[in-house]
Design a protein around this motif. Structure first.
Motif, PDB file in Angstrom:
ATOM      1  N   THR A   1       0.787  -1.308  -0.140  1.00  0.00           N
ATOM      2  CA  THR A   1       0.030   0.144   0.071  1.00  0.00           C
ATOM      3  C   THR A   1       0.896   1.183  -0.019  1.00  0.00           C
ATOM      4  OG1 THR A   1      -1.766  -1.069   1.004  1.00  0.00           O
ATOM      5  CG2 THR A   1      -1.970   1.328   1.286  1.00  0.00           C
ATOM      6  N   SER A   2       1.962   1.303   0.654  1.00  0.00           N
ATOM      7  CA  SER A   2       2.878   2.314   0.814  1.00  0.00           C
ATOM      8  C   SER A   2       3.954   2.444  -0.363  1.00  0.00           C
ATOM      9  CB  SER A   2       3.604   2.254   2.012  1.00  0.00           C
ATOM     10  OG  SER A   2       4.380   1.124   2.357  1.00  0.00           O
ATOM     11  N   ASN A   3       4.065   1.190  -1.245  1.00  0.00           N
ATOM     12  CA  ASN A   3       5.010   1.433  -2.267  1.00  0.00           C
ATOM     13  C   ASN A   3       4.582   0.985  -3.634  1.00  0.00           C
ATOM     14  OD1 ASN A   3       5.740  -1.737  -2.121  1.00  0.00           O
ATOM     15  ND2 ASN A   3       6.417  -0.764   0.010  1.00  0.00           N
ATOM     16  N   VAL A   4       4.406  -0.431  -3.701  1.00  0.00           N
ATOM     17  CA  VAL A   4       3.862  -1.087  -4.993  1.00  0.00           C
ATOM     18  C   VAL A   4       2.556  -0.482  -5.568  1.00  0.00           C
ATOM     19  CG1 VAL A   4       3.249  -3.057  -5.993  1.00  0.00           C
ATOM     20  CG2 VAL A   4       4.990  -3.286  -4.401  1.00  0.00           C
ATOM     21  N   TRP A   5       1.588  -0.082  -4.798  1.00  0.00           N
ATOM     22  CA  TRP A   5       0.583   0.409  -5.374  1.00  0.00           C
ATOM     23  C   TRP A   5       0.157   1.961  -5.347  1.00  0.00           C
ATOM     24  CZ3 TRP A   5      -2.003  -3.528  -1.488  1.00  0.00           C
ATOM     25  CH2 TRP A   5      -1.933  -4.956  -2.303  1.00  0.00           C
TER      26      TRP A   5
ATOM     27  N   SER B   1      -2.975   6.306  -2.940  1.00  0.00           N
ATOM     28  CA  SER B   1      -3.088   7.501  -2.338  1.00  0.00           C
ATOM     29  C   SER B   1      -4.214   8.207  -2.828  1.00  0.00           C
ATOM     30  CB  SER B   1      -1.909   8.592  -2.804  1.00  0.00           C
ATOM     31  OG  SER B   1      -1.748   8.807  -4.277  1.00  0.00           O
ATOM     32  N   ASN B   2      -5.083   7.726  -3.859  1.00  0.00           N
ATOM     33  CA  ASN B   2      -6.310   8.139  -4.324  1.00  0.00           C
ATOM     34  C   ASN B   2      -7.383   7.273  -3.788  1.00  0.00           C
ATOM     35  OD1 ASN B   2      -5.271  10.496  -5.682  1.00  0.00           O
ATOM     36  ND2 ASN B   2      -4.602   9.182  -7.302  1.00  0.00           N
TER      37      ASN B   2
ATOM     38  N   THR C   1      -9.291   6.895  -1.196  1.00  0.00           N
ATOM     39  CA  THR C   1     -10.024   7.379  -0.360  1.00  0.00           C
ATOM     40  C   THR C   1     -10.780   8.507  -1.146  1.00  0.00           C
ATOM     41  OG1 THR C   1      -8.398   8.674   0.865  1.00  0.00           O
ATOM     42  CG2 THR C   1      -9.091   6.467   1.522  1.00  0.00           C
ATOM     43  N   TYR C   2     -10.409   8.996  -2.441  1.00  0.00           N
ATOM     44  CA  TYR C   2     -11.010  10.143  -3.103  1.00  0.00           C
ATOM     45  C   TYR C   2     -12.338   9.832  -3.592  1.00  0.00           C
ATOM     46  CZ  TYR C   2     -12.096  13.479  -6.517  1.00  0.00           C
ATOM     47  OH  TYR C   2     -12.720  14.321  -7.394  1.00  0.00           O
ATOM     48  N   CYS C   3     -13.235  10.666  -3.123  1.00  0.00           N
ATOM     49  CA  CYS C   3     -14.582  10.265  -3.534  1.00  0.00           C
ATOM     50  C   CYS C   3     -15.314  11.611  -4.676  1.00  0.00           C
ATOM     51  CB  CYS C   3     -15.508  10.275  -2.347  1.00  0.00           C
ATOM     52  SG  CYS C   3     -17.307   9.696  -2.666  1.00  0.00           S
ATOM     53  N   ASP C   4     -15.718  11.030  -5.585  1.00  0.00           N
ATOM     54  CA  ASP C   4     -16.112  12.027  -6.869  1.00  0.00           C
ATOM     55  C   ASP C   4     -17.741  12.061  -6.444  1.00  0.00           C
ATOM     56  OD1 ASP C   4     -17.213  13.599  -8.723  1.00  0.00           O
ATOM     57  OD2 ASP C   4     -16.258  12.523 -10.351  1.00  0.00           O
ATOM     58  N   PRO C   5     -18.209  13.146  -5.605  1.00  0.00           N
ATOM     59  CA  PRO C   5     -19.679  13.206  -5.539  1.00  0.00           C
ATOM     60  C   PRO C   5     -20.773  13.121  -6.832  1.00  0.00           C
ATOM     61  CG  PRO C   5     -18.569  15.491  -5.372  1.00  0.00           C
ATOM     62  CD  PRO C   5     -17.570  14.326  -5.593  1.00  0.00           C
ATOM     63  N   GLU C   6     -19.974  13.464  -8.095  1.00  0.00           N
ATOM     64  CA  GLU C   6     -20.981  13.370  -8.981  1.00  0.00           C
ATOM     65  C   GLU C   6     -21.327  11.809  -9.414  1.00  0.00           C
ATOM     66  OE1 GLU C   6     -22.309  15.943 -10.878  1.00  0.00           O
ATOM     67  OE2 GLU C   6     -21.545  17.224  -9.203  1.00  0.00           O
ATOM     68  N   LYS C   7     -20.367  10.970  -8.998  1.00  0.00           N
ATOM     69  CA  LYS C   7     -20.469   9.389  -9.569  1.00  0.00           C
ATOM     70  C   LYS C   7     -21.334   9.068  -8.176  1.00  0.00           C
ATOM     71  CE  LYS C   7     -16.296   9.336 -12.120  1.00  0.00           C
ATOM     72  NZ  LYS C   7     -15.056   8.448 -12.345  1.00  0.00           N
TER      73      LYS C   7
ATOM     74  N   MET D   1      -7.748  -2.067  -0.402  1.00  0.00           N
ATOM     75  CA  MET D   1      -8.471  -1.160  -0.884  1.00  0.00           C
ATOM     76  C   MET D   1      -9.597  -1.026   0.254  1.00  0.00           C
ATOM     77  SD  MET D   1     -10.039  -0.437  -4.670  1.00  0.00           S
ATOM     78  CE  MET D   1      -8.419  -0.520  -5.303  1.00  0.00           C
ATOM     79  N   SER D   2     -10.434  -1.958   0.322  1.00  0.00           N
ATOM     80  CA  SER D   2     -11.482  -1.989   1.204  1.00  0.00           C
ATOM     81  C   SER D   2     -11.260  -1.528   2.744  1.00  0.00           C
ATOM     82  CB  SER D   2     -12.053  -3.367   1.249  1.00  0.00           C
ATOM     83  OG  SER D   2     -13.267  -3.494   1.957  1.00  0.00           O
ATOM     84  N   GLY D   3      -9.924  -1.891   3.213  1.00  0.00           N
ATOM     85  CA  GLY D   3      -9.686  -1.656   4.456  1.00  0.00           C
ATOM     86  C   GLY D   3      -9.378  -0.434   4.622  1.00  0.00           C
ATOM     87  N   VAL D   4      -8.480   0.212   3.767  1.00  0.00           N
ATOM     88  CA  VAL D   4      -8.203   1.604   3.797  1.00  0.00           C
ATOM     89  C   VAL D   4      -9.415   2.493   3.741  1.00  0.00           C
ATOM     90  CG1 VAL D   4      -6.902   3.375   2.340  1.00  0.00           C
ATOM     91  CG2 VAL D   4      -5.743   1.143   2.949  1.00  0.00           C
TER      92      VAL D   4
END
Length: 339
Positions: free
Chosen positions: A208-212, A217-218, A220-226, A293-296
């Motif tokens: 999570t902190s290197n390979v991915w 880092s994105n 948890t970004y949420c696009d409200p339009e979607k 991804m789910s856990g983060v």
């Protein structure tokens, strides 16, 4: 942080005997909860421990499988259809089509609903045993549904999410759904980590902190339009900026075409080349990545509820709440209270 190694080991042993028709496998849920626990702030972890019964020791990993254990109880019979979402016209791998239509009975609505419940009880602490029990149920369902919505076959109705799609796993008969619910994870832990689930978890956190990166880092970004539409929970969850179940389900649905159902053959041995493709380096350790991804994302939402940068009482978005209760939500849609 305490690691529930005994719990994960037990989940590994019992995985194949568990009915996974609706729920992501026990091991998958346990791991998503464990990842989330690592990313909780101390204040969030404290409040989670206060909400959960002493049996859980404050661990999301112990609470995560609970909704799959109570399916036979009349009290919770209503919840069985909230573990997945079906979309009209979806037919992977030929066509992956996710156009969410609010019905009130799917995992997307379930996540909006449970998040709304948790936020309501954060703004107005429960005072009765019944309300405290309702709040604990909401947290346990929320943690579980976060795992379900990141299992691709929970975002496609074809062959009942793969439950009716027979497949082979070595010499054993299985289904495509069962493969994704746990057999891929279990074999990956055995083959690459010498049956050590803690090493599997540590590897996920490390990637999570290197390979991915930079993708992770994105997450948890949420696009409200979607994530808008005809959904009665939109108003009551707008304080939570990282809740995007529509977008997540849409992304999982796309994986049904590109990976899950690709070249489906009921006579194929899925423990070979297929397994290597979805768990190995070629596709960026996809199965592990979905768990991480789910856990983060789970941790980010819980932190936003229980340890927000700006207290909810001072947040200007809170104008959608009047008298410490959720507004614009029909009372008959608060399904957590249904019997």
């Amino acid at each position: 942080m305490r690691f529930s190694l005994t719990l994960i080991a037990a989940a590994s042993l019992s995985l194949l005997s568990v009915n996974s028709v609706h729920g992501y496998g026990i091991l998958g849920h346990t791991l998503t909860g464990q990842v989330a626990q690592l990313f909780l702030t101390p204040e969030t972890a404290r409040q989670v421990k206060d909400i959960l019964s002493p049996y859980y020791d404050g661990l999301l990993s112990k609470a995560a499988p609970w909704p799959d254990t109570i399916k036979g109880q009349a009290k919770y019979r209503w919840a069985s259809i909230f573990h997945y979402v079906n979309t009209p016209g979806d037919n992977p791998p030929e066509s992956c089509k996710f156009e969410y239509v609010y019905s009130g009975h799917d995992v997307v609505n379930g996540l909006f609903n449970m998040t709304s419940q948790l936020l309501q009880y954060k703004l107005a602490e429960p005072t009765t045993p019944e309300d405290k029990s309702t709040r604990e149920d909401a947290l346990r369902f929320f943690v579980h549904f976060m795992g379900d919505v990141h299992q691709p076959l929970h975002a496609s109705g074809k062959e009942r999410g793969g439950n009716d799609a027979p497949a082979k796993w070595g010499r054993a008969k299985t289904s495509l759904h069962r493969i994704w619910d746990g057999q891929l994870i279990l074999k990956d832990i055995k083959d690459r980590f010498d049956n050590n689930p803690k090493a599997y978890l540590d590897d996920m956190v490390n990637m999570t902190s290197n390979v991915w990166l930079p993708e992770a880092s994105n997450w948890t970004y949420c696009d409200p339009e979607k994530n808008q539409g005809d959904n009665p929970w939109s108003e009551s969850t707008k304080l939570i900026t990282k809740l995007c179940p529509m977008e997540w389900a849409r992304d999982m649905n796309q994986l049904d075409c590109s990976f899950v159902w690709k070249d489906y053959d009921s006579l194929r041995d899925y423990s070979g080349e297929y397994f290597e493709g979805v768990t190995g380096e070629k596709n960026n350790y996809l199965v592990q990545k979905l768990i991480a991804m789910s856990g983060v994302r789970m941790a980010a939402i819980l932190n936003e509820i229980y340890d927000p940068p700006v207290p909810h009482s001072l947040n200007p978005l809170r104008e959608g709440f009047k008298g410490e209760t959720i507004v614009n939500v029909p009372s008959n849609l608060r399904i957590i209270r249904q019997r």
